[in-house]
Design a protein around this motif. Structure first.
Motif, PDB file in Angstrom:
ATOM      1  N   MET A  49       0.828  -1.207   0.000  1.00 21.22           N
ATOM      2  CA  MET A  49       0.000   0.000   0.000  1.00 21.22           C
ATOM      3  C   MET A  49       0.863   1.257   0.000  1.00 21.22           C
ATOM      4  N   GLN A  50       1.972   1.237   0.718  1.00 23.76           N
ATOM      5  CA  GLN A  50       2.896   2.370   0.692  1.00 23.76           C
ATOM      6  C   GLN A  50       3.437   2.582  -0.720  1.00 23.76           C
ATOM      7  N   PHE A  51       3.790   1.477  -1.374  1.00 21.22           N
ATOM      8  CA  PHE A  51       4.362   1.542  -2.712  1.00 21.22           C
ATOM      9  C   PHE A  51       3.345   2.074  -3.723  1.00 21.22           C
ATOM     10  N   VAL A  52       2.110   1.600  -3.655  1.00 24.93           N
ATOM     11  CA  VAL A  52       1.070   2.064  -4.573  1.00 24.93           C
ATOM     12  C   VAL A  52       0.777   3.549  -4.345  1.00 24.93           C
ATOM     13  N   ASN A  53       0.752   3.990  -3.104  1.00 28.79           N
ATOM     14  CA  ASN A  53       0.582   5.415  -2.823  1.00 28.79           C
ATOM     15  C   ASN A  53       1.681   6.235  -3.479  1.00 28.79           C
ATOM     16  N   SER A  54       2.911   5.733  -3.413  1.00 28.62           N
ATOM     17  CA  SER A  54       4.036   6.437  -3.999  1.00 28.62           C
ATOM     18  C   SER A  54       3.935   6.478  -5.523  1.00 28.62           C
ATOM     19  N   LEU A  55       3.527   5.352  -6.137  1.00 30.76           N
ATOM     20  CA  LEU A  55       3.368   5.342  -7.592  1.00 30.76           C
ATOM     21  C   LEU A  55       2.317   6.359  -8.035  1.00 30.76           C
ATOM     22  N   ALA A  56       1.199   6.405  -7.316  1.00 33.05           N
ATOM     23  CA  ALA A  56       0.133   7.345  -7.670  1.00 33.05           C
ATOM     24  C   ALA A  56       0.618   8.789  -7.554  1.00 33.05           C
ATOM     25  N   ALA A  57       1.381   9.082  -6.511  1.00 32.84           N
ATOM     26  CA  ALA A  57       1.910  10.434  -6.333  1.00 32.84           C
ATOM     27  C   ALA A  57       2.966  10.751  -7.383  1.00 32.84           C
ATOM     28  N   THR A  58       3.777   9.767  -7.741  1.00 29.52           N
ATOM     29  CA  THR A  58       4.818   9.959  -8.749  1.00 29.52           C
ATOM     30  C   THR A  58       4.217  10.234 -10.116  1.00 29.52           C
ATOM     31  N   PHE A  59       3.246   9.438 -10.528  1.00 23.75           N
ATOM     32  CA  PHE A  59       2.668   9.564 -11.862  1.00 23.75           C
ATOM     33  C   PHE A  59       1.652  10.695 -11.951  1.00 23.75           C
ATOM     34  N   GLY A  60       0.952  10.975 -10.858  1.00 21.98           N
ATOM     35  CA  GLY A  60      -0.066  12.007 -10.896  1.00 21.98           C
ATOM     36  C   GLY A  60      -1.185  11.636 -11.855  1.00 21.98           C
ATOM     37  N   GLY A  61      -1.868  12.635 -12.383  1.00 25.91           N
ATOM     38  CA  GLY A  61      -2.944  12.389 -13.320  1.00 25.91           C
ATOM     39  C   GLY A  61      -4.110  11.667 -12.681  1.00 25.91           C
ATOM     40  N   SER A  62      -5.062  11.274 -13.521  1.00 22.30           N
ATOM     41  CA  SER A  62      -6.257  10.633 -12.971  1.00 22.30           C
ATOM     42  C   SER A  62      -6.749   9.445 -13.787  1.00 22.30           C
ATOM     43  N   GLN A  84      -7.383   0.442  -4.603  1.00 19.24           N
ATOM     44  CA  GLN A  84      -6.549   1.449  -3.944  1.00 19.24           C
ATOM     45  C   GLN A  84      -6.356   2.665  -4.844  1.00 19.24           C
ATOM     46  N   PHE A  85      -6.089   2.428  -6.134  1.00  7.57           N
ATOM     47  CA  PHE A  85      -5.966   3.567  -7.050  1.00  7.57           C
ATOM     48  C   PHE A  85      -7.261   4.380  -7.082  1.00  7.57           C
ATOM     49  N   GLN A  86      -8.393   3.698  -7.104  1.00  7.95           N
ATOM     50  CA  GLN A  86      -9.669   4.402  -7.118  1.00  7.95           C
ATOM     51  C   GLN A  86      -9.878   5.215  -5.851  1.00  7.95           C
ATOM     52  N   SER A  87      -9.428   4.681  -4.718  1.00  2.56           N
ATOM     53  CA  SER A  87      -9.538   5.425  -3.464  1.00  2.56           C
ATOM     54  C   SER A  87      -8.686   6.684  -3.473  1.00  2.56           C
ATOM     55  N   LEU A  88      -7.679   6.713  -4.365  1.00  2.00           N
ATOM     56  CA  LEU A  88      -6.799   7.865  -4.508  1.00  2.00           C
ATOM     57  C   LEU A  88      -7.268   8.806  -5.620  1.00  2.00           C
ATOM     58  N   GLY A  89      -8.469   8.547  -6.138  1.00  2.00           N
ATOM     59  CA  GLY A  89      -9.048   9.432  -7.138  1.00  2.00           C
ATOM     60  C   GLY A  89      -8.703   9.096  -8.571  1.00  2.00           C
ATOM     61  N   LYS A  90      -8.183   7.893  -8.814  1.00  2.00           N
ATOM     62  CA  LYS A  90      -7.825   7.491 -10.164  1.00  2.00           C
ATOM     63  C   LYS A  90      -8.959   6.706 -10.821  1.00  2.00           C
ATOM     64  N   ALA A 103      -2.972   4.377 -25.897  1.00  2.00           N
ATOM     65  CA  ALA A 103      -2.310   4.671 -24.620  1.00  2.00           C
ATOM     66  C   ALA A 103      -2.140   6.159 -24.392  1.00  2.00           C
ATOM     67  N   SER A 104      -2.089   6.932 -25.470  1.00  2.00           N
ATOM     68  CA  SER A 104      -1.870   8.375 -25.316  1.00  2.00           C
ATOM     69  C   SER A 104      -2.999   9.061 -24.562  1.00  2.00           C
ATOM     70  N   ALA A 105      -4.132   8.380 -24.418  1.00  2.00           N
ATOM     71  CA  ALA A 105      -5.259   8.967 -23.684  1.00  2.00           C
ATOM     72  C   ALA A 105      -5.118   8.795 -22.179  1.00  2.00           C
ATOM     73  N   TYR A 106      -4.078   8.061 -21.723  1.00  2.00           N
ATOM     74  CA  TYR A 106      -3.935   7.750 -20.299  1.00  2.00           C
ATOM     75  C   TYR A 106      -2.733   8.476 -19.699  1.00  2.00           C
TER      76      TYR A 106
END
Length: 259
Positions: A49-62, A84-90, A103-106
Motif C-alpha cells: 500500500m505504501q508503494f502504490v501510494n508512492s506510484l500514484a503520487a509519482t505519476f499524478g494524473g487521474s 486502492q488507485f480508485q480510493s486515490l481518485g484514479k 495509450a496516449s489517452a492515459y
C-alpha cells in the motif's frame, strides 16, 4: 564482465539526446507480482500500500490503464490495486494489449510482464506518458533473454535489467532498505539498476532477501524526491550500451499461480 562462455548482443548506443523534462517517468520492476492481490496479503500488505501510494503520487494524473495480457496477473488479480488507485481518485481501465495511439489517452500505463511492442512502449514514455513496466514473467524462457528484449528500452531511461533470476523459490518477502515501502512481495524476478553511475535515474527500491546482499529491485528514470516527486529533473544523457548477455542465466521458468 561476462565470462567467455556467454554470447553478447552488442546494442548500438548513442540514440538522440533526450531531455527528461519532456519525457514521462518510467518505473521498472524486476517482478510482475508487486501489485497483484497476493501482494495485499500478510506480511506484504502494508509495504504494498505504501508503494502504490508512492506510484500514484509519482505519476499524478487521474486516468490509468492496466495491461492484463499476462494470464498470471489477470484483471481479477489486480482488483485490490485497482481499488486502492480508485480510493486515490484514479479512474482505472484495462486492456489485454498495448496500443500506442490508445495509450496516449492515459496518464499512466501499468505493464505486468506480457509481451508488448517495446519500441512503442518507449515512445509512449518519451512522449510524456508515465509507465510502470514489469520484468520477471518468463515470457522469453530465461532472465537473460528477457533482459535482452527490455534492456535497449530501459537504457533509454538510464536503467538496466539483470540477466539472472534471483535465487528465491516461490513468493518471498523483500525487506526494503531503500524506497517508499517497508517490504514487497517477490516471486523470482531479476534486478533493476542504474545503467551507469552518471545516468539520470535511480535505484528506486532496493532490498534484501533472507539477510542476503542488497539488490536493486525497482528502478526509476527520474530521481524521485522521497519517492513521490512526479516531475523529472531536466537532464540529458547519451545512450551507451554494449554486450548484453544472452546466455549464462538460470533457465528456470516462472511458476504459474493457479487463480
Amino acid at each position: 564482465m561476462i565470462g567467455s562462455s556467454a554470447r553478447f548482443a552488442a546494442v548500438a548506443a548513442a540514440a538522440s539526446l533526450a531531455s527528461a523534462s519532456f519525457a514521462g517517468t518510467l518505473v521498472a520492476s524486476g517482478d510482475e507480482w508487486q501489485l497483484s492481490n497476493h501482494a495485499y496479503e500478510a506480511p506484504y500488505a502494508a509495504g504494498t500500500m505504501q508503494f502504490v501510494n508512492s506510484l500514484a503520487a509519482t505519476f499524478g494524473g487521474s486516468n490509468y490503464l492496466l495491461l492484463t495480457g499476462n494470464g498470471n496477473v489477470s484483471q481479477s488479480m489486480l482488483s485490490l490495486a485497482t481499488a486502492q488507485f480508485q480510493s486515490l481518485g484514479k479512474t482505472v481501465s484495462y486492456a489485454t494489449t498495448f496500443d500506442l495511439a490508445s495509450a496516449s489517452a492515459y496518464d499512466a500505463v501499468f505493464h505486468f510482464g506480457q509481451s508488448v511492442n517495446t519500441a512503442d512502449f518507449a515512445a509512449y514514455v518519451s512522449g510524456g506518458g508515465n509507465a510502470y513496466v514489469s520484468l520477471g514473467a518468463g515470457w522469453w524462457g530465461t532472465a537473460a533473454a528477457e533482459a535482452a528484449v527490455w534492456n535497449p528500452v530501459l537504457a533509454q531511461f538510464g536503467l538496466v535489467a539483470g540477466s539472472e533470476w534471483f535465487p528465491v523459490a516461490g513468493f518471498a518477502k523483500a525487506d526494503v532498505t531503500v524506497g517508499p515501502s517497508d517490504s514487497l512481495l517477490w516471486g523470482y524476478g531479476q534486478s533493476i539498476e542504474k545503467l551507469t553511475p552518471q545516468s539520470s535515474s535511480q535505484s528506486y527500491v532496493r532490498g534484501t532477501f533472507f539477510g542476503g546482499p542488497e539488490i536493486g529491485l525497482i528502478g526509476s528514470s527520474a530521481v524521485l524526491g522521497g519517492g513521490v516527486s512526479g516531475v523529472p529533473e531536466p537532464a540529458t544523457w547519451a545512450l551507451m550500451i554494449a554486450g548484453f548477455g544472452l546466455v549464462g542465466a538460470a533457465t528456470r521458468r516462472r511458476r504459474p499461480i493457479a487463480c
